[in-house]
Design a protein around this motif. Sequence first.
Motif, PDB file in Angstrom:
ATOM      1  N   PRO A 117       0.283  -0.960  -0.236  1.00  0.00           N
ATOM      2  CA  PRO A 117       0.071   0.200   0.002  1.00  0.00           C
ATOM      3  C   PRO A 117       0.685   1.877   0.004  1.00  0.00           C
ATOM      4  CG  PRO A 117       0.368  -0.703   2.161  1.00  0.00           C
ATOM      5  CD  PRO A 117       1.002  -2.200   1.555  1.00  0.00           C
ATOM      6  N   MET A 118       0.302   2.557  -0.374  1.00  0.00           N
ATOM      7  CA  MET A 118       0.893   3.804  -0.161  1.00  0.00           C
ATOM      8  C   MET A 118       1.095   4.106   1.687  1.00  0.00           C
ATOM      9  SD  MET A 118      -0.615   4.879  -3.814  1.00  0.00           S
ATOM     10  CE  MET A 118      -0.127   6.920  -3.528  1.00  0.00           C
ATOM     11  N   ARG A 119       0.748   3.403   2.725  1.00  0.00           N
ATOM     12  CA  ARG A 119       0.802   3.760   3.804  1.00  0.00           C
ATOM     13  C   ARG A 119       1.076   2.919   5.189  1.00  0.00           C
ATOM     14  NH1 ARG A 119      -4.299   5.812   7.990  1.00  0.00           N
ATOM     15  NH2 ARG A 119      -2.658   6.151   9.800  1.00  0.00           N
ATOM     16  N   HIS A 120       1.812   3.131   5.695  1.00  0.00           N
ATOM     17  CA  HIS A 120       1.768   2.012   6.957  1.00  0.00           C
ATOM     18  C   HIS A 120       2.282   2.807   8.100  1.00  0.00           C
ATOM     19  CE1 HIS A 120       3.495  -1.172   8.922  1.00  0.00           C
ATOM     20  NE2 HIS A 120       4.226  -0.859   9.052  1.00  0.00           N
ATOM     21  N   GLY A 121       1.196   2.653   8.982  1.00  0.00           N
ATOM     22  CA  GLY A 121       1.403   3.382   9.913  1.00  0.00           C
ATOM     23  C   GLY A 121       0.989   5.131   9.701  1.00  0.00           C
ATOM     24  N   ARG A 122       2.042   5.942  10.222  1.00  0.00           N
ATOM     25  CA  ARG A 122       2.006   7.136   9.960  1.00  0.00           C
ATOM     26  C   ARG A 122       3.466   7.790   9.453  1.00  0.00           C
ATOM     27  NH1 ARG A 122       0.269   9.589  14.038  1.00  0.00           N
ATOM     28  NH2 ARG A 122      -0.835   8.489  15.864  1.00  0.00           N
ATOM     29  N   ILE A 123       3.652   6.696   8.535  1.00  0.00           N
ATOM     30  CA  ILE A 123       4.568   6.774   7.055  1.00  0.00           C
ATOM     31  C   ILE A 123       3.357   6.933   5.593  1.00  0.00           C
ATOM     32  CG2 ILE A 123       6.124   5.934   5.633  1.00  0.00           C
ATOM     33  CD1 ILE A 123       8.260   5.732   8.051  1.00  0.00           C
ATOM     34  N   LEU A 124       3.424   8.232   5.083  1.00  0.00           N
ATOM     35  CA  LEU A 124       2.655   7.929   3.689  1.00  0.00           C
ATOM     36  C   LEU A 124       3.073   8.150   2.469  1.00  0.00           C
ATOM     37  CD1 LEU A 124       1.071   9.534   6.068  1.00  0.00           C
ATOM     38  CD2 LEU A 124      -1.086   8.647   4.723  1.00  0.00           C
ATOM     39  N   SER A 140      -4.646   5.062   0.695  1.00  0.00           N
ATOM     40  CA  SER A 140      -4.118   4.009  -0.367  1.00  0.00           C
ATOM     41  C   SER A 140      -5.047   3.214  -1.596  1.00  0.00           C
ATOM     42  CB  SER A 140      -3.257   3.207   0.338  1.00  0.00           C
ATOM     43  OG  SER A 140      -2.210   1.830  -0.110  1.00  0.00           O
ATOM     44  N   ASP A 141      -5.942   3.347  -0.078  1.00  0.00           N
ATOM     45  CA  ASP A 141      -6.843   2.836  -1.448  1.00  0.00           C
ATOM     46  C   ASP A 141      -7.990   3.505  -2.667  1.00  0.00           C
ATOM     47  OD1 ASP A 141      -6.915  -0.151  -0.258  1.00  0.00           O
ATOM     48  OD2 ASP A 141      -8.181  -0.107   0.344  1.00  0.00           O
ATOM     49  N   THR A 142      -7.746   4.207  -1.706  1.00  0.00           N
ATOM     50  CA  THR A 142      -8.272   5.483  -2.984  1.00  0.00           C
ATOM     51  C   THR A 142      -7.588   5.886  -4.041  1.00  0.00           C
ATOM     52  OG1 THR A 142      -9.648   6.560  -0.867  1.00  0.00           O
ATOM     53  CG2 THR A 142      -9.775   8.127  -3.004  1.00  0.00           C
ATOM     54  N   CYS A 143      -6.475   6.282  -3.757  1.00  0.00           N
ATOM     55  CA  CYS A 143      -5.332   6.519  -4.844  1.00  0.00           C
ATOM     56  C   CYS A 143      -4.731   5.127  -5.316  1.00  0.00           C
ATOM     57  CB  CYS A 143      -3.966   7.344  -4.101  1.00  0.00           C
ATOM     58  SG  CYS A 143      -4.017   8.488  -3.729  1.00  0.00           S
ATOM     59  N   LEU A 144      -4.447   4.097  -4.972  1.00  0.00           N
ATOM     60  CA  LEU A 144      -4.294   2.841  -6.406  1.00  0.00           C
ATOM     61  C   LEU A 144      -5.175   3.133  -7.326  1.00  0.00           C
ATOM     62  CD1 LEU A 144      -2.740   0.780  -3.262  1.00  0.00           C
ATOM     63  CD2 LEU A 144      -1.764   1.668  -5.397  1.00  0.00           C
ATOM     64  N   ARG A 145      -6.523   3.397  -6.855  1.00  0.00           N
ATOM     65  CA  ARG A 145      -7.700   3.066  -7.905  1.00  0.00           C
ATOM     66  C   ARG A 145      -7.372   3.761  -8.623  1.00  0.00           C
ATOM     67  NH1 ARG A 145     -11.211   1.904  -3.771  1.00  0.00           N
ATOM     68  NH2 ARG A 145     -11.741   4.686  -3.753  1.00  0.00           N
ATOM     69  N   ARG A 146      -6.786   4.737  -8.705  1.00  0.00           N
ATOM     70  CA  ARG A 146      -6.702   6.017 -10.069  1.00  0.00           C
ATOM     71  C   ARG A 146      -5.153   5.814 -10.854  1.00  0.00           C
ATOM     72  NH1 ARG A 146      -4.421  11.553 -10.186  1.00  0.00           N
ATOM     73  NH2 ARG A 146      -5.903  12.497 -12.260  1.00  0.00           N
ATOM     74  N   VAL A 147      -4.258   5.608  -9.526  1.00  0.00           N
ATOM     75  CA  VAL A 147      -2.992   4.278 -10.495  1.00  0.00           C
ATOM     76  C   VAL A 147      -3.103   3.908 -11.007  1.00  0.00           C
ATOM     77  CG1 VAL A 147      -0.632   3.975  -9.542  1.00  0.00           C
ATOM     78  CG2 VAL A 147      -1.961   5.612  -7.703  1.00  0.00           C
ATOM     79  N   TRP A 148      -3.730   2.519 -10.461  1.00  0.00           N
ATOM     80  CA  TRP A 148      -3.834   1.687 -11.793  1.00  0.00           C
ATOM     81  C   TRP A 148      -4.293   1.520 -12.565  1.00  0.00           C
ATOM     82  CZ3 TRP A 148      -0.505  -1.799 -11.782  1.00  0.00           C
ATOM     83  CH2 TRP A 148       0.607  -2.459 -10.585  1.00  0.00           C
TER      84      TRP A 148
END
Length: 395
Positions: free
Chosen positions: A279-286, A333-341
């Motif tokens: 994903p594009m996020r893990h914990g407090r790092i994005l 992450s889920d929101t962005c990845l739909r557009r990214v793919w």
Amino acid sequence: MTCPRHTRVAIVGAGPAGLLLARLLHLSGIECVVLESRDRAYVERRQRAGILEQGTVDTLRAAEVAGRLDREAVPHDGIELRFDGRRHRVDFPTLTGGRRVWVYAQTEVVKDLIALQLKEGPPLYFDAPVHAVAGADTDRCTVHYTHEGQDRTLTCDYVVGCDGHHGVVRRALPAGATRVHERTWPYSWLGILADAPPVYEELIYAHSERGFALASMRSARVSRLYLQVPNGEDPAAWPDGRIWDELDRRLGAGPRWRLERGPISAKSVLPMRSSVTEPMRHGRILLAGDAAHIVPPAGAKGLNLAAGDVTVLATAFAGLYGSGSGELLEAYSDTCLRRVWQAERFSAFMTTTLHTAPGASSFDARLQVAQLDRIATSPHAAAELAHNYTGLALS
């Protein structure tokens, strides 16, 4: 200089993603600090993308940073495809209900954002390389960096990595926390800047047996042009005359058609690859922008994907710090990845349709021509290209 010791959001990287995120957070009253390893002059002269989607321009206008863009950017209502001795224009507004794109170099977007941030805040530090990021799985992150010859520490609620694919923030993620999907393309682009008027009033994408070519522009007096070349090609192997001759052959729209030539001021080879980190996020790092994904340039998506990421992220932080709801941040992450793919899919389509792969057969070439003919003769196929090129919705 007194540097803050704590902030809500630490942004690593002062490219378009980091700077636009800082601007959007500032407008929402959210404290942040931007740390950039390079000096201002270097950041402002990095040559990158030059096509802005409708949504990116809308975001820059909403962020009150589009004054010069609206005065100087060149709106484009289509692109021209050249293939098999034919020319076909794809009309964006007709096919999309009014959407268009703008030619405005990433360097200019960055200059506009830097000038505004230095005038109004939040803090932006150049020559401030980040050495380490810690605390992804805790309730507070720590960023270790150097500025003005001193080692410094910045604590924060969240760290956003906008420092590219090879940046420090990606390396701070725990092993196994993400998965990277990658593809290396078997060709590169030789790109030039030339003091010559544009070939055409809009971009030309040319398919030929000799390889792909793209005619773009930076202004009414400066052209940006590209040629497909083998991976590992040395720009020195391409003297100016050879470049212009090859552009004439690949872009030619008739036996007497010739480019208007001029001095070439910059020349470089751009390798092409695709990459997505999930994903594009893990914990407090994005992650945002190139730190999270890379697309081949044929689809003109890199800068626009970065702008989309930080628009979603700024809205999520506004929800967290405004109403206390972390729902949008959890969905980032889920929101962005739909557009990214979808952008990766479109960029791969443009790349495979227009480029000549090493070892390609005549059958492969005819399939490419058939695909381009489909766009030229089918309103549905043309609309699909136009909607993707001008930008899909953020969600």
